[in-house]
Design a protein around this motif. Sequence first.
Motif: not given
Length: 264
Positions: A33-37
């Motif tokens: 689900a996460a687009r970035t760290p």
Amino acid sequence: MSASADPLSAAVEALRSAGCVFAEEEARLLCAAARTPDELADLVRRRSAGLPLEVLLGWAQFCGVRVAVDPGVFVPRQRTAYLVEQAVARARAGAVVLDLCCGTGALGLAIAASLGRLELHACDLEPAAVACARRNLAPIGGRVYAGDLYQPLPATLRGRVEVLVANAPYVPTEAIALMPAEARDHEPRLALDGGPDGLDVQRRVAADAPRWLAPGGSLLIETGPGQATQTAEAVAEAGLDTRITHSPRLGCTVVVGELPASQR
């Protein structure tokens, strides 16, 4: 969560440390689900703090269907799949189905996914739940009403409902404090609290069901195993032929009441 570690491994470690039983599965979902760290770190932090996974993802998988889940709305429980199974066994394509205390609308969505075309109606008192249910059910033609149980339903629905499902709140008031924090702190009290013995709302659902059921129609109420006898008594007092059914596999108890076909 360590920035230098493998993101998935670090997420698993953080979630496991926070007491998440299914840390590996949850970590995979959050990583996807996460687009970035930074977004992943925020999701893991919020999950570790107790926010429901489904709220963080924005959806729940229920009976093979992806259901949108908004903040402040009751999250569908996997055990409730048994209520869906029982409803599907009593319905038909094109049936009139009513979901009271609908929350996200997951029950109606799952029943429709199994049966195809339905005349689907749903109702909830919580504004956030009504908005969420409308988002889930509008694409399949479901109509969602805002109000207390039967009160907002159109009079034209009386005597036509073939399957009435209700996952009404059934937790006794004093037991709310013993619930997991993710439910107790993040779901609306109205969706959990069933009054002193947990059955206040169920009794109201049962009492008025015969006015809305079609002859031969069924009322299905999820309840606790220790409350099933009392739930069944309330359904029987409403004049319905009543039985208790239970799924050991899912740990779910459902009371079924049927309106005699000769009764109107």
